[in-house]
Design a protein around this motif. Structure first.
Motif, short mmCIF file in Angstrom:
data_model
loop_
_atom_site.label_atom_id
_atom_site.label_comp_id
_atom_site.label_asym_id
_atom_site.label_seq_id
_atom_site.Cartn_x
_atom_site.Cartn_y
_atom_site.Cartn_z
N ILE A 143 0.84 -1.21 0.00
CA ILE A 143 0.00 0.00 0.00
C ILE A 143 0.87 1.25 0.00
O ILE A 143 0.63 2.21 -0.75
N ASP A 144 1.89 1.26 0.85
CA ASP A 144 2.78 2.43 0.95
C ASP A 144 3.48 2.72 -0.38
O ASP A 144 3.76 3.88 -0.71
N ALA A 145 3.77 1.65 -1.14
CA ALA A 145 4.52 1.82 -2.39
C ALA A 145 3.62 2.07 -3.60
O ALA A 145 4.11 2.32 -4.71
N ASP A 146 2.31 2.00 -3.39
CA ASP A 146 1.37 2.14 -4.51
C ASP A 146 1.21 3.62 -4.89
O ASP A 146 0.59 4.40 -4.16
N ARG A 147 1.73 3.98 -6.04
CA ARG A 147 1.67 5.37 -6.50
C ARG A 147 0.29 5.75 -7.01
O ARG A 147 0.02 6.94 -7.25
N ASN A 148 -0.56 4.76 -7.22
CA ASN A 148 -1.90 5.05 -7.72
C ASN A 148 -2.87 5.44 -6.61
O ASN A 148 -4.01 5.85 -6.89
N LEU A 149 -2.45 5.30 -5.38
CA LEU A 149 -3.31 5.64 -4.24
C LEU A 149 -2.99 7.03 -3.73
O LEU A 149 -1.83 7.42 -3.61
N THR A 150 -4.03 7.78 -3.42
CA THR A 150 -3.83 9.09 -2.79
C THR A 150 -3.44 8.87 -1.33
O THR A 150 -3.49 7.75 -0.81
N LYS A 165 -4.39 5.61 0.87
CA LYS A 165 -3.44 4.76 1.59
C LYS A 165 -3.85 4.60 3.05
O LYS A 165 -3.75 3.52 3.61
N VAL A 166 -4.32 5.70 3.64
CA VAL A 166 -4.76 5.63 5.04
C VAL A 166 -5.92 4.65 5.18
O VAL A 166 -5.94 3.81 6.09
N ALA A 215 -5.84 1.04 7.09
CA ALA A 215 -6.81 0.80 8.17
C ALA A 215 -7.57 -0.50 7.94
O ALA A 215 -7.80 -1.29 8.87
N GLN A 216 -7.97 -0.75 6.68
CA GLN A 216 -8.70 -1.97 6.37
C GLN A 216 -7.80 -3.19 6.54
O GLN A 216 -8.23 -4.23 7.08
N ALA A 217 -6.55 -3.08 6.13
CA ALA A 217 -5.62 -4.19 6.30
C ALA A 217 -5.39 -4.48 7.78
O ALA A 217 -5.31 -5.64 8.20
N GLY A 218 -5.29 -3.41 8.58
CA GLY A 218 -5.11 -3.60 10.02
C GLY A 218 -6.32 -4.23 10.66
O GLY A 218 -6.19 -5.12 11.52
N GLU A 260 1.45 -4.81 17.66
CA GLU A 260 2.34 -4.53 16.53
C GLU A 260 1.53 -3.92 15.37
O GLU A 260 1.98 -2.98 14.71
N VAL A 261 0.37 -4.48 15.10
CA VAL A 261 -0.47 -3.98 14.03
C VAL A 261 -0.94 -2.55 14.34
O VAL A 261 -0.86 -1.64 13.50
N ARG A 262 -1.41 -2.34 15.56
CA ARG A 262 -1.90 -1.00 15.94
C ARG A 262 -0.79 0.04 15.88
O ARG A 262 -1.01 1.17 15.42
N GLU A 263 0.40 -0.33 16.34
CA GLU A 263 1.51 0.60 16.33
C GLU A 263 1.89 0.98 14.90
O GLU A 263 2.18 2.14 14.60
N ALA A 264 1.88 0.00 14.01
CA ALA A 264 2.20 0.27 12.60
C ALA A 264 1.18 1.20 11.97
O ALA A 264 1.51 2.07 11.17
N LEU A 265 -0.09 1.05 12.35
CA LEU A 265 -1.12 1.93 11.82
C LEU A 265 -0.96 3.36 12.35
O LEU A 265 -1.20 4.34 11.61
N ARG A 266 -0.55 3.50 13.61
CA ARG A 266 -0.35 4.83 14.18
C ARG A 266 0.82 5.55 13.48
O ARG A 266 0.79 6.77 13.28
N GLU A 267 1.84 4.77 13.14
CA GLU A 267 3.02 5.36 12.50
C GLU A 267 2.75 5.76 11.06
O GLU A 267 3.44 6.60 10.50
N GLY A 268 1.71 5.13 10.49
CA GLY A 268 1.33 5.49 9.11
C GLY A 268 2.20 4.82 8.06
O GLY A 268 3.00 3.97 8.32
#
Length: 213
Positions: free
Chosen positions: A47-54, A58-59, A63-66, A205-213
């Motif tokens: 998701i982070d590497a997807d240039r097609n997402l605004t 990405k947020v 969130a859905q992945a988390g 771990e999942v929640r922390e990664a989501l907070r970090e963005g």
């Protein structure tokens, strides 16, 4: 795999000391939790590497992945803990003594004696009694349940014997008669604790990664 979860699983593997449960049976189930977290981080990287997402896209995708990952962790964790609770109950029942109950005359006589003494005195008698005497005292106390007592805290309804003291005594007698069974129960309690810890860290771990963005 996330660093904290990897560290915990590596530590559990290195420090494994159980004698009643096979190592693979104890540790292999944690691989599923690790795979769930791994898949989440892989999805997040994609998701982070997807240039097609605004940025907003990405947020939302993260969130859905988390959410999916945390639901999967709970789906893995909840039935396993429920199963462990059932196993613990079964092992506790098997460990407890099933000896012959004291005869009714002894129970009634002991009950009469106990009811003449203050709770503090009953506690002293119980602490200094032999195992056989404690069995009679426990049966006597159990036969009436809670009774009205005068204590330092006033007038209360309470068992004749402290339930925690009785439980400790029963477990101690059972352990002396079946040390292997007692060790198996202790290890099973630790296994449940390990599952709670792993699930908690995986979710964190999942929640922390989501907070970090």
């Amino acid at each position: 795999m996330a660093d904290k979860l990897r560290l915990v699983l590596d530590t559990l593997d290195r420090n494994f000391r159980f004698t009643q449960w096979p190592k693979t049976a104890v540790l292999d189930p944690f691989r599923e939790a690790a795979l769930i977290v791994d898949r989440f981080f892989e999805q997040k990287a994609t998701i982070d590497a997807d240039r097609n997402l605004t940025r907003e896209g990405k947020v939302a995708a993260r969130a859905q992945a988390g959410k999916t990952a945390m639901e999967a962790i709970n789906k893995w964790h909840a039935p396993r803990v429920a199963g462990l609770d059932a196993d613990l109950a079964q092992h506790r029942t098997a460990l407890l003594p099933t000896g012959e109950k004291p005869n009714a005359r002894k129970i009634d006589f002991m009950l009469g004696l106990l009811q003449k003494h203050a709770p503090e005195e009953v506690s002293v008698f119980y602490s200094s009694a032999t195992d056989d005497e404690r069995v009679v005292m426990e049966a006597a106390a159990a036969s009436v349940g809670r009774v009205p007592m005068k204590t330092a805290n006033g007038l209360v309804w309470s068992p004749l014997l402290n339930p925690e003291s009785v439980n400790d005594s029963v477990i101690a007698r059972a352990t002396a008669k079946n040390p292997a069974g007692a060790q198996k129960l202790r290890e099973l309690e630790e296994i449940k604790s390990m599952h709670v810890t792993v699930a908690g860290i995986a979710t964190a771990e999942v929640r922390e990664a989501l907070r970090e963005g």
